[in-house]
Design a protein around this motif. Structure first.
Motif, PDB file in Angstrom:
ATOM      1  N   ALA A  30       0.839  -1.206   0.000  1.00  0.00           N
ATOM      2  CA  ALA A  30       0.000   0.000   0.000  1.00  0.00           C
ATOM      3  C   ALA A  30       0.873   1.255   0.000  1.00  0.00           C
ATOM      4  O   ALA A  30       1.993   1.248   0.508  1.00  0.00           O
ATOM      5  CB  ALA A  30      -0.895  -0.004   1.225  1.00  0.00           C
ATOM      6  N   ALA A  31       0.342   2.312  -0.550  1.00  0.00           N
ATOM      7  CA  ALA A  31       1.065   3.580  -0.560  1.00  0.00           C
ATOM      8  C   ALA A  31       1.212   4.094   0.866  1.00  0.00           C
ATOM      9  O   ALA A  31       0.394   3.812   1.751  1.00  0.00           O
ATOM     10  CB  ALA A  31       0.317   4.607  -1.406  1.00  0.00           C
ATOM     11  N   HIS A  32       2.275   4.841   1.113  1.00  0.00           N
ATOM     12  CA  HIS A  32       2.572   5.348   2.454  1.00  0.00           C
ATOM     13  C   HIS A  32       1.406   6.165   3.022  1.00  0.00           C
ATOM     14  O   HIS A  32       1.075   6.051   4.201  1.00  0.00           O
ATOM     15  CB  HIS A  32       3.847   6.191   2.413  1.00  0.00           C
ATOM     16  CG  HIS A  32       4.288   6.692   3.747  1.00  0.00           C
ATOM     17  ND1 HIS A  32       4.870   5.873   4.677  1.00  0.00           N
ATOM     18  CD2 HIS A  32       4.208   7.920   4.314  1.00  0.00           C
ATOM     19  CE1 HIS A  32       5.143   6.579   5.760  1.00  0.00           C
ATOM     20  NE2 HIS A  32       4.764   7.815   5.575  1.00  0.00           N
ATOM     21  N   ALA A  33       0.770   6.977   2.192  1.00  0.00           N
ATOM     22  CA  ALA A  33      -0.332   7.826   2.653  1.00  0.00           C
ATOM     23  C   ALA A  33      -1.585   7.012   2.973  1.00  0.00           C
ATOM     24  O   ALA A  33      -2.451   7.470   3.724  1.00  0.00           O
ATOM     25  CB  ALA A  33      -0.655   8.874   1.599  1.00  0.00           C
ATOM     26  N   ASP A  34      -1.696   5.786   2.429  1.00  0.00           N
ATOM     27  CA  ASP A  34      -2.886   4.960   2.653  1.00  0.00           C
ATOM     28  C   ASP A  34      -2.824   4.143   3.936  1.00  0.00           C
ATOM     29  O   ASP A  34      -3.812   3.555   4.348  1.00  0.00           O
ATOM     30  CB  ASP A  34      -3.099   4.013   1.470  1.00  0.00           C
ATOM     31  CG  ASP A  34      -3.402   4.774   0.188  1.00  0.00           C
ATOM     32  OD1 ASP A  34      -3.839   5.935   0.279  1.00  0.00           O
ATOM     33  OD2 ASP A  34      -3.198   4.201  -0.897  1.00  0.00           O
ATOM     34  N   PHE A  55       9.410   1.012  11.526  1.00  0.00           N
ATOM     35  CA  PHE A  55      10.518   0.729  10.616  1.00  0.00           C
ATOM     36  C   PHE A  55      10.028   0.673   9.182  1.00  0.00           C
ATOM     37  O   PHE A  55      10.654   1.203   8.273  1.00  0.00           O
ATOM     38  CB  PHE A  55      11.189  -0.599  10.994  1.00  0.00           C
ATOM     39  CG  PHE A  55      12.324  -0.956  10.100  1.00  0.00           C
ATOM     40  CD1 PHE A  55      13.548  -0.329  10.234  1.00  0.00           C
ATOM     41  CD2 PHE A  55      12.178  -1.929   9.125  1.00  0.00           C
ATOM     42  CE1 PHE A  55      14.602  -0.656   9.403  1.00  0.00           C
ATOM     43  CE2 PHE A  55      13.221  -2.260   8.290  1.00  0.00           C
ATOM     44  CZ  PHE A  55      14.440  -1.621   8.431  1.00  0.00           C
ATOM     45  N   VAL A  56       8.868   0.038   8.961  1.00  0.00           N
ATOM     46  CA  VAL A  56       8.322  -0.112   7.613  1.00  0.00           C
ATOM     47  C   VAL A  56       7.656   1.170   7.139  1.00  0.00           C
ATOM     48  O   VAL A  56       7.740   1.533   5.970  1.00  0.00           O
ATOM     49  CB  VAL A  56       7.315  -1.284   7.581  1.00  0.00           C
ATOM     50  CG1 VAL A  56       6.594  -1.365   6.260  1.00  0.00           C
ATOM     51  CG2 VAL A  56       8.024  -2.586   7.881  1.00  0.00           C
ATOM     52  N   SER A  57       6.973   1.868   8.047  1.00  0.00           N
ATOM     53  CA  SER A  57       6.227   3.065   7.673  1.00  0.00           C
ATOM     54  C   SER A  57       6.579   4.196   8.636  1.00  0.00           C
ATOM     55  O   SER A  57       5.789   4.532   9.520  1.00  0.00           O
ATOM     56  CB  SER A  57       4.727   2.758   7.722  1.00  0.00           C
ATOM     57  OG  SER A  57       3.991   3.874   7.336  1.00  0.00           O
ATOM     58  N   PRO A  58       7.784   4.764   8.508  1.00  0.00           N
ATOM     59  CA  PRO A  58       8.198   5.797   9.465  1.00  0.00           C
ATOM     60  C   PRO A  58       7.324   7.044   9.367  1.00  0.00           C
ATOM     61  O   PRO A  58       7.070   7.556   8.284  1.00  0.00           O
ATOM     62  CB  PRO A  58       9.641   6.096   9.070  1.00  0.00           C
ATOM     63  CG  PRO A  58       9.758   5.653   7.668  1.00  0.00           C
ATOM     64  CD  PRO A  58       8.771   4.557   7.466  1.00  0.00           C
TER      65      PRO A  58
END
Length: 70
Positions: A30-34, A55-58
């Motif tokens: 998924a996109a970071h913003a989602d 770690f995956v989605s800072p």
């Protein structure tokens, strides 16, 4: 020599349509913003998962504050 005969027999027996893989690329992640921020208190209950999430989605979210308070 023994590898060539079974390989060609397998290639003749199995039909693979590579065009379907190339024609429609899909997003695997998924996109970071989602990606939604975790619920309040989740990082305190699951510190290892919270570290993996960050770690995956800072991002700057409530999970950072909860982990810093531990």
């Amino acid at each position: 020599m023994t590898f060539v005969a079974p390989a060609s027999a397998f290639a003749d027996a199995v039909e693979i349509d590579f065009a379907s893989f190339i024609a429609a690329p899909r997003a695997v992640v998924a996109a970071h913003a989602d990606v939604a921020d975790p619920q309040a208190g989740w990082a305190t209950r699951n510190p290892a998962k919270a570290l993996a999430f960050l770690f995956v989605s800072p991002r700057d979210c409530g999970a950072v504050d909860e982990l810093m308070a531990l």
